[in-house]
Motif scaffolding. Sequence first.
Motif, short mmCIF file in Angstrom:
data_model
loop_
_atom_site.label_atom_id
_atom_site.label_comp_id
_atom_site.label_asym_id
_atom_site.label_seq_id
_atom_site.Cartn_x
_atom_site.Cartn_y
_atom_site.Cartn_z
N VAL A 248 -6.59 -13.30 39.05
CA VAL A 248 -6.12 -12.25 38.16
C VAL A 248 -5.53 -12.83 36.89
CG1 VAL A 248 -4.30 -10.51 37.93
CG2 VAL A 248 -5.82 -10.47 39.90
N LYS A 249 -4.67 -13.83 37.01
CA LYS A 249 -3.99 -14.38 35.83
C LYS A 249 -4.94 -15.11 34.90
CE LYS A 249 0.72 -14.67 37.38
NZ LYS A 249 1.87 -15.48 37.66
N LYS A 250 -5.85 -15.89 35.45
CA LYS A 250 -6.70 -16.72 34.60
C LYS A 250 -7.94 -16.01 34.07
CE LYS A 250 -5.25 -21.16 36.25
NZ LYS A 250 -5.62 -22.51 36.57
N LYS A 251 -8.50 -15.12 34.86
CA LYS A 251 -9.80 -14.53 34.49
C LYS A 251 -9.70 -13.08 34.05
CE LYS A 251 -12.07 -18.19 35.91
NZ LYS A 251 -12.74 -19.08 35.01
N VAL A 252 -8.90 -12.30 34.75
CA VAL A 252 -8.94 -10.85 34.55
C VAL A 252 -7.89 -10.37 33.55
CG1 VAL A 252 -8.83 -8.64 35.73
CG2 VAL A 252 -9.88 -10.58 36.85
N LYS A 253 -6.72 -11.00 33.52
CA LYS A 253 -5.66 -10.58 32.61
C LYS A 253 -6.13 -10.53 31.16
CE LYS A 253 -1.02 -11.63 31.04
NZ LYS A 253 0.04 -12.62 30.97
N PRO A 254 -6.80 -11.58 30.65
CA PRO A 254 -7.26 -11.49 29.26
C PRO A 254 -8.25 -10.35 29.01
CG PRO A 254 -7.40 -13.76 30.06
CD PRO A 254 -7.07 -12.89 31.23
N GLU A 255 -9.11 -10.06 29.99
CA GLU A 255 -10.05 -8.94 29.84
C GLU A 255 -9.31 -7.61 29.74
OE1 GLU A 255 -13.82 -8.61 32.09
OE2 GLU A 255 -13.19 -10.49 33.03
N LEU A 256 -8.33 -7.40 30.62
CA LEU A 256 -7.57 -6.14 30.60
C LEU A 256 -6.76 -6.02 29.32
CD1 LEU A 256 -6.75 -3.54 32.07
CD2 LEU A 256 -4.83 -4.83 33.03
N GLU A 257 -6.11 -7.10 28.92
CA GLU A 257 -5.32 -7.06 27.68
C GLU A 257 -6.20 -6.73 26.47
OE1 GLU A 257 -1.59 -10.00 28.74
OE2 GLU A 257 -3.37 -10.90 27.81
N GLY A 258 -7.43 -7.24 26.46
CA GLY A 258 -8.36 -6.91 25.37
C GLY A 258 -8.77 -5.45 25.39
N LYS A 259 -9.02 -4.90 26.58
CA LYS A 259 -9.44 -3.50 26.68
C LYS A 259 -8.30 -2.54 26.38
CE LYS A 259 -13.29 -4.17 29.81
NZ LYS A 259 -13.97 -3.79 31.04
N GLU A 260 -7.09 -2.90 26.79
CA GLU A 260 -5.92 -2.03 26.58
C GLU A 260 -5.25 -2.30 25.24
OE1 GLU A 260 -4.00 0.44 28.75
OE2 GLU A 260 -6.16 0.61 29.11
N ASN A 261 -5.61 -3.39 24.59
CA ASN A 261 -5.04 -3.79 23.29
C ASN A 261 -3.52 -3.95 23.36
OD1 ASN A 261 -5.31 -4.66 20.68
ND2 ASN A 261 -5.20 -2.59 19.80
N CYS B 47 2.50 -0.41 37.95
CA CYS B 47 1.38 -1.26 38.37
C CYS B 47 0.10 -0.80 37.69
CB CYS B 47 1.18 -1.17 39.88
SG CYS B 47 2.44 -1.97 40.84
N VAL B 48 -0.89 -1.64 37.80
CA VAL B 48 -2.24 -1.30 37.39
C VAL B 48 -3.16 -1.69 38.54
CG1 VAL B 48 -2.66 -3.49 36.21
CG2 VAL B 48 -3.95 -1.50 35.53
N HIS B 49 -4.18 -0.86 38.80
CA HIS B 49 -5.15 -1.16 39.84
C HIS B 49 -6.42 -1.67 39.16
CE1 HIS B 49 -3.28 1.70 43.05
NE2 HIS B 49 -2.43 0.80 42.60
N LEU B 50 -6.94 -2.78 39.65
CA LEU B 50 -8.11 -3.41 39.05
C LEU B 50 -9.27 -3.42 40.04
CD1 LEU B 50 -6.38 -6.64 37.70
CD2 LEU B 50 -6.68 -4.47 36.49
#
Length: 139
Positions: free
Chosen positions: A58-71, A105-108
């Motif tokens: 989650v921290k290395k791969k998915v967090k940057p994707e979510l931060e980009g989508k949520e801005n 929380c956020v569900h991924l």
Amino acid sequence: MRAAVDLANWLGKWDKIGLLFLLFDGLLEQIKCVEQCLQWLLRHNAPDYGLAGKRVLVKKKVKPELEGKENKTYPVFEAIKYRSQVVAGTNYFIKVSISDSTNECVHLEVFQGLPPDNQEPSLIDYETGKTKEDPLNYF
């Protein structure tokens, strides 16, 4: 096999059809056992490092994707629970705490392909506005 021959001699020639049914039934049981073993191997083929492994994922791969989508950025991003679903790869449903001070929380939903493809985990979907008490369901 020797026991089957002895049984055939004991039963006589007239009941060899019954013996064939017994042998066939035993073969079906063995096939079921092999099928169960293969299913177990498929479920346990890829290593699953549990919640600790999902935290790294989650921290290395998915967090940057979510931060980009949520801005927006998330200073806290800690996986606290996960579920998995085997498809042509694995869908992970991960509950992530995004605040130390609140229950937020956020569900991924994260997909990871099968090992031969070496596909990186990718964010498929997410749900915001969740709390730690909300159930983690497939979506």
